[in-house]
Design a protein around this motif. Structure first.
Motif, mmCIF file in Angstrom:
data_model
loop_
_atom_site.group_PDB
_atom_site.id
_atom_site.type_symbol
_atom_site.label_atom_id
_atom_site.label_comp_id
_atom_site.label_asym_id
_atom_site.label_seq_id
_atom_site.Cartn_x
_atom_site.Cartn_y
_atom_site.Cartn_z
ATOM 1 N N ARG A 353 0.830 -1.213 0.000
ATOM 2 C CA ARG A 353 0.000 0.000 0.000
ATOM 3 C C ARG A 353 0.859 1.256 0.000
ATOM 4 N NH1 ARG A 353 -2.227 -0.094 5.280
ATOM 5 N NH2 ARG A 353 -0.269 0.945 5.805
ATOM 6 N N ALA A 356 3.147 1.743 -3.146
ATOM 7 C CA ALA A 356 2.435 1.544 -4.412
ATOM 8 C C ALA A 356 3.106 2.269 -5.574
ATOM 9 C CB ALA A 356 0.985 2.012 -4.274
ATOM 10 N N LYS A 392 -2.237 -5.978 -8.384
ATOM 11 C CA LYS A 392 -3.369 -5.154 -8.814
ATOM 12 C C LYS A 392 -3.333 -3.795 -8.139
ATOM 13 C CE LYS A 392 -8.416 -5.130 -9.090
ATOM 14 N NZ LYS A 392 -9.670 -5.857 -8.769
ATOM 15 N N ARG A 393 -2.959 -3.777 -6.855
ATOM 16 C CA ARG A 393 -2.849 -2.507 -6.147
ATOM 17 C C ARG A 393 -1.773 -1.618 -6.780
ATOM 18 N NH1 ARG A 393 -4.055 -0.709 -0.892
ATOM 19 N NH2 ARG A 393 -4.894 -2.772 -0.377
ATOM 20 N N ASP A 395 -0.771 -1.671 -9.941
ATOM 21 C CA ASP A 395 -1.182 -1.219 -11.278
ATOM 22 C C ASP A 395 -1.945 0.089 -11.229
ATOM 23 O OD1 ASP A 395 0.024 -3.331 -12.519
ATOM 24 O OD2 ASP A 395 -1.792 -4.565 -12.635
ATOM 25 N N GLU A 396 -2.629 0.358 -10.119
ATOM 26 C CA GLU A 396 -3.443 1.563 -10.004
ATOM 27 C C GLU A 396 -2.600 2.811 -9.741
ATOM 28 O OE1 GLU A 396 -6.084 0.623 -6.857
ATOM 29 O OE2 GLU A 396 -7.149 -0.962 -7.959
ATOM 30 N N HIS A 397 -1.313 2.642 -9.405
ATOM 31 C CA HIS A 397 -0.485 3.793 -9.028
ATOM 32 C C HIS A 397 0.759 3.952 -9.896
ATOM 33 C CE1 HIS A 397 -2.865 2.993 -5.374
ATOM 34 N NE2 HIS A 397 -2.727 4.272 -5.110
ATOM 35 N N GLU A 400 2.754 3.664 -17.101
ATOM 36 C CA GLU A 400 2.708 2.553 -18.065
ATOM 37 C C GLU A 400 4.026 1.802 -18.132
ATOM 38 O OE1 GLU A 400 1.673 1.772 -22.807
ATOM 39 O OE2 GLU A 400 1.371 3.753 -21.915
ATOM 40 N N ARG A 403 4.436 -0.303 -15.003
ATOM 41 C CA ARG A 403 3.518 -1.453 -15.017
ATOM 42 C C ARG A 403 4.045 -2.556 -15.919
ATOM 43 N NH1 ARG A 403 -0.691 2.446 -15.151
ATOM 44 N NH2 ARG A 403 -0.915 2.140 -17.397
#
Length: 418
Positions: A353, A356, A392-393, A395-397, A400, A403
């Protein structure tokens, strides 16, 4: 980690021995006895042991020891408090109980206090004429022994201070405590009881007398209480859990009298704070807090977070490769042990978290979890579920490019997992 065969007295003595004041008190008492014993031995020995001593030579040595040890004690207390403060600020407040229980620092402080007491008692006894000529000679040799102990302790203490309370030292201590607790949990997940199954909400609850954290559960005492009442007992609140009016300590399958209820409540040690003893989650939570704090904007130290991830990997590797003991030593008890997924989430979710936005942190997370899955193929599905949630957490922060790097490194790490 406490041995599960320990009785209440052994646990109480072990906890008492970790207190700074207890060890200092023991050393002080021994110092007083040592100083006064010279006068007794000088009077009762059947042979004479005397040497020519300079004018007030023993008193001068004792005066030097008293002055030096008062300074050394003050310095040691300051150094220890500074180490506790540094650990609280830079790592996690949960680590301070491990630093306080450090035997080297306790021995150093206790030696200095005991030596100061020895010198003061010796000075007072000399001024009152307590010692005979032979007694002063024995006191002189005893003083030389005390000086030798002081020198050795000082050398060890100076070497110990080079690392005491620093971040690597704190991480190592928390890792050791977490490993001991988690390995003990892996060896006996249900603490010698059977693993609970089915609903138990209709069973009668047993409430704690006050709210707080359960730090230890005496399974032997619970077994005796359950056997005496001819009931089955479900341990609802295990070590590390908070008990209050919304969560009972245990549930019983039948009716019990007040005496049995009191015996059940007494088997749970409830305190204001959690401890590493018998709590498999507290150690990994403390490690996760260190990594999480390192990733805060004010600290911005992903390197420490990566070191913590490596420490967590070593902790779980030891636990996953420990063969569990399936024997049931407490047939009247049932326990719902924490699952591997819960432990992994406790350990890695805070770092995922707060890290991230750090691709290097998430790459290390994926590689560590893949390594854990490889060392325990039968648990790989559970570990992979946690790894996917952490990815997944991220990928939101991440942007490109990051990722894409995380996906590439993750595929490479999990490719070798059966």
């Amino acid at each position: 980690m406490a041995d599960k065969s320990d009785g209440p007295l052994a646990r109480a003595l072990r906890m008492l021995s970790r207190r700074v004041w207890f060890r200092a008190t023991v050393f002080t008492a021994l110092a007083i006895v040592f100083a006064l014993a010279a006068g007794v031995l000088g009077a009762v020995l059947p042979f004479r042991v005397t040497i020519e001593l300079g004018q007030n030579s023993v008193g001068s040595l004792l005066q030097i020891i008293a002055t030096a040890m008062l300074t050394a004690t003050t310095f040691s207390v300051t150094a220890m408090v500074s180490a506790y403060s540094a650990a609280t600020t830079n790592a996690t407040p949960r680590a301070t109980q491990l630093l306080i229980a450090d035997p080297t620092s306790q021995n150093a402080l206790s030696t200095f206090v005991g030596s100061f007491t020895f010198a003061m008692v010796g000075i007072i006894a000399l001024s009152t004429g307590y010692y005979t000529e032979q007694g002063r000679t024995i006191l002189f040799f005893g003083t030389l022994v005390v000086i030798a102990v002081i020198v050795v302790t000082l050398l060890r203490w100076i070497a110990h201070l080079a690392d005491f309370g620093r971040m690597p030292d704190v991480v190592d201590r928390v890792e050791e405590a977490a490993t001991a607790a988690l390995v003990a949990h892996a060896a006996s997940p249900a603490l010698g009881a059977s693993v609970a199954s089915g609903p138990h909400e209709h069973w009668s609850p047993v409430w704690a007398e006050r709210s707080g954290y359960v730090s230890h559960v005496d399974m032997d005492a619970l077994q005796q209480a359950a056997e005496g009442a001819a009931v089955t007992l479900l341990v609802v609140t295990q070590a590390g859990r908070l008990t209050d009016r919304s969560r009972p300590l245990a549930r019983v399958s039948g009716d019990i009298d007040d005496e049995t209820r009191r015996a059940i409540v007494a088997a749970f040690r409830v305190g204001a704070r959690r401890s590493f003893e018998q709590d498999p989650r507290f150690g990994v939570i403390a490690l996760a807090e260190i990594g999480s704090r390192a990733l805060s904007p004010s600290t911005n130290d992903p390197g420490t977070a990566i070191e913590v991830i490596a420490a967590l990997q070593r902790v779980f590797e030891r636990a996953l490769t420990t063969a569990p003991d399936r024997s049931v030593a407490h047939p009247s008890l049932a326990v719902v042990p924490p699952t591997l997924e819960e432990l992994l989430v406790d350990a890695f979710r805070p770092i995922a978290r707060d890290g991230a936005g750090f691709v290097e942190v998430h790459v290390r997370l994926q590689k560590s979890l893949a390594a854990l899955a490889a060392c325990a193929p039968e648990r790989a599905r559970q570990i992979e579920t946690v790894a996917r949630a952490l990815a997944k957490r991220a990928d939101e922060h991440l942007d490109e490019a990051d990722r894409a790097e995380l996906a590439r490194e993750g595929r490479g790490a999990w490719a070798g997992v059966a």
